[in-house]
Design a protein around this motif. Structure first.
Motif, PDB file in Angstrom:
ATOM      1  N   GLN A  72      -4.154   5.970  11.473  1.00  0.00           N
ATOM      2  CA  GLN A  72      -3.411   4.728  11.251  1.00  0.00           C
ATOM      3  C   GLN A  72      -2.677   4.355  12.545  1.00  0.00           C
ATOM      4  N   PRO A  73      -3.419   4.042  13.611  1.00  0.00           N
ATOM      5  CA  PRO A  73      -2.777   3.804  14.916  1.00  0.00           C
ATOM      6  C   PRO A  73      -1.911   2.556  14.965  1.00  0.00           C
ATOM      7  N   TYR A  74      -2.179   1.583  14.097  1.00  0.00           N
ATOM      8  CA  TYR A  74      -1.419   0.331  14.152  1.00  0.00           C
ATOM      9  C   TYR A  74       0.056   0.528  13.774  1.00  0.00           C
ATOM     10  N   ILE A  75       0.359   1.648  13.113  1.00  0.00           N
ATOM     11  CA  ILE A  75       1.755   1.917  12.762  1.00  0.00           C
ATOM     12  C   ILE A  75       2.605   2.064  14.020  1.00  0.00           C
ATOM     13  N   LEU A  76       1.976   2.533  15.102  1.00  0.00           N
ATOM     14  CA  LEU A  76       2.713   2.722  16.353  1.00  0.00           C
ATOM     15  C   LEU A  76       3.259   1.411  16.899  1.00  0.00           C
ATOM     16  N   ILE A  77       2.616   0.306  16.575  1.00  0.00           N
ATOM     17  CA  ILE A  77       3.112  -0.998  17.038  1.00  0.00           C
ATOM     18  C   ILE A  77       4.514  -1.244  16.489  1.00  0.00           C
ATOM     19  N   GLY A  78       4.680  -1.025  15.192  1.00  0.00           N
ATOM     20  CA  GLY A  78       5.988  -1.205  14.578  1.00  0.00           C
ATOM     21  C   GLY A  78       7.016  -0.225  15.114  1.00  0.00           C
ATOM     22  N   LEU A  79       6.601   1.027  15.319  1.00  0.00           N
ATOM     23  CA  LEU A  79       7.513   2.043  15.845  1.00  0.00           C
ATOM     24  C   LEU A  79       8.010   1.661  17.231  1.00  0.00           C
ATOM     25  N   ASP A 117      -3.584   1.137   6.112  1.00  0.00           N
ATOM     26  CA  ASP A 117      -3.843   1.591   4.750  1.00  0.00           C
ATOM     27  C   ASP A 117      -2.772   2.610   4.370  1.00  0.00           C
ATOM     28  N   TRP A 118      -1.841   2.191   3.505  1.00  0.00           N
ATOM     29  CA  TRP A 118      -0.758   3.074   3.085  1.00  0.00           C
ATOM     30  C   TRP A 118      -1.179   3.999   1.949  1.00  0.00           C
ATOM     31  N   GLY A 119      -2.384   3.811   1.446  1.00  0.00           N
ATOM     32  CA  GLY A 119      -2.853   4.647   0.340  1.00  0.00           C
ATOM     33  C   GLY A 119      -3.611   5.877   0.796  1.00  0.00           C
ATOM     34  N   VAL A 120      -3.395   6.292   2.038  1.00  0.00           N
ATOM     35  CA  VAL A 120      -4.084   7.465   2.574  1.00  0.00           C
ATOM     36  C   VAL A 120      -3.696   8.706   1.778  1.00  0.00           C
ATOM     37  N   LEU A 121      -4.700   9.508   1.445  1.00  0.00           N
ATOM     38  CA  LEU A 121      -4.448  10.773   0.762  1.00  0.00           C
ATOM     39  C   LEU A 121      -4.252  11.866   1.813  1.00  0.00           C
TER      40      LEU A 121
END
Length: 331
Positions: free
Chosen positions: A166-173, A294-298
């Motif tokens: 989920q690399p796009y989360i780093l943008i927000g961080l 995708d926040w539904g990652v298991l």
């Protein structure tokens, strides 16, 4: 008992603040866990009823017929189910409100309003605690907001995001941390407020706003947002939120106890951090709506173990940093 209070009034006051804060957070957490879902369901039904009632008002009917484009724009801004609707509207109004609070705080500080008197009063009382046994604990807490530790946390978070793909989360961080840090640096340069006289850990930057308070909200708040988004349990989400609020408050309080900042500096830092956290969350929700996250990652057991290993690494790094760099400054 009375003699103890007379001998250590500052310690007693600080202890009461901590006890009341934790008790309030526990109460809010209990109420949210017990009644949160019911309240949310009730608000949802009330929202539907209110929308239907407003839509039937004669004024709204005339507006729809006379200005269909304007009516459509307003309707879309309050529509549920997509990011550019109610979510974006709420986030935008929150940021406007926070900016207004920050502007008001700046005005009070610049004009030497009553907040400055309170700052000096609190600072004078905290200076009495310089030789107290509680100082090492607050030095450790304040180290959690230091630049080296926050860089370690960002690096570990980047690794975790890569592991779960989920690399796009780093943008927000990066928006939350770099944006808030830059904003704080520029604010310090503009206002150039001197730090309290009886400072314990020598700092070479200006006082307003507090960088530690800012990064506590911007970084730990974003990590809490990530954890809440990934979590499927409402109870766990509430507990993550309450623990994060407590951590941020403790980091802010540590800056006051150690006389690194005035009370208004910490308040300003909290507002700046919240401002950039909301901007980062807005970006995350937009990317989520576009299918980039995708926040539904298991999570596998190995990935969960990596999370706990990262937490342990942060605490060990904080302990080392506090002992090798912060504690020597007390001497």
């Amino acid at each position: 008992m009375i003699a103890l209070i007379e001998q250590h009034p500052q310690l007693i006051s600080l202890g009461l603040v901590l006890i009341l804060t934790m008790a309030l957070l526990w109460l809010i957490q209990y109420l949210l866990i017990r009644y949160g879902k019911c309240v949310l369901a009730l608000l949802s039904r009330g929202d539907l009823w209110l929308r239907e009632h407003i839509a039937r008002l004669p004024l709204m009917v005339r507006l729809q017929h006379q200005y269909p484009a304007l009516f459509g724009f307003i309707t879309k801004r309050f529509a549920r189910g997509h990011f550019s609707g109610l979510i974006l509207t709420v986030l935008t109004f929150l940021n406007i409100y926070i900016l207004a609070l920050f502007a008001g705080l700046i005005e009070d500080v610049v004009e030497a309003d009553s907040i400055v008197t309170t700052d000096l009063f609190v600072s004078q009382h905290m200076s009495v605690l310089q030789d107290s046994t509680i100082v090492p604990a607050f030095v450790f807490i304040t180290s959690l907001g230091s630049t080296p530790i926050t860089c370690v946390i960002i690096l570990l978070t980047a690794i975790l995001c890569a592991v779960v793909r989920q690399p796009y989360i780093l943008i927000g961080l990066l928006i939350s941390t770099i944006g808030s840090t830059t904003f704080t640096f520029l604010s310090k340069m503009i206002f150039q407020r001197a730090r309290p006289i009886d400072i314990l850990l020598m700092e070479h930057t200006y006082s307003f706003p507090s960088g530690h308070a800012t990064i506590s909200i911007a970084l730990y708040g974003f990590l809490a947002y990530m954890a809440i988004r990934f979590s499927q349990s409402f109870i766990r989400q509430v507990r993550i939120l309450s623990l994060t609020i407590l951590l941020c408050l403790l980091i802010g309080l540590s800056r006051i106890v150690l006389n690194e900042h005035y009370l208004s500096d910490v308040m300003g830092g909290f507002l700046v951090g919240t401002l950039w956290l909301i901007i980062a969350i807005s970006m995350m929700e937009w990317l989520t709506a576009r299918g980039k996250i995708d926040w539904g990652v298991l999570w596998s057991k190995g990935q969960i173990s990596l999370v706990w290993l990262s937490v342990i690494t942060v605490f060990v790094a904080t302990f080392i940093f506090a002992n090798m760099y912060q504690f020597p400054l007390l001497g």
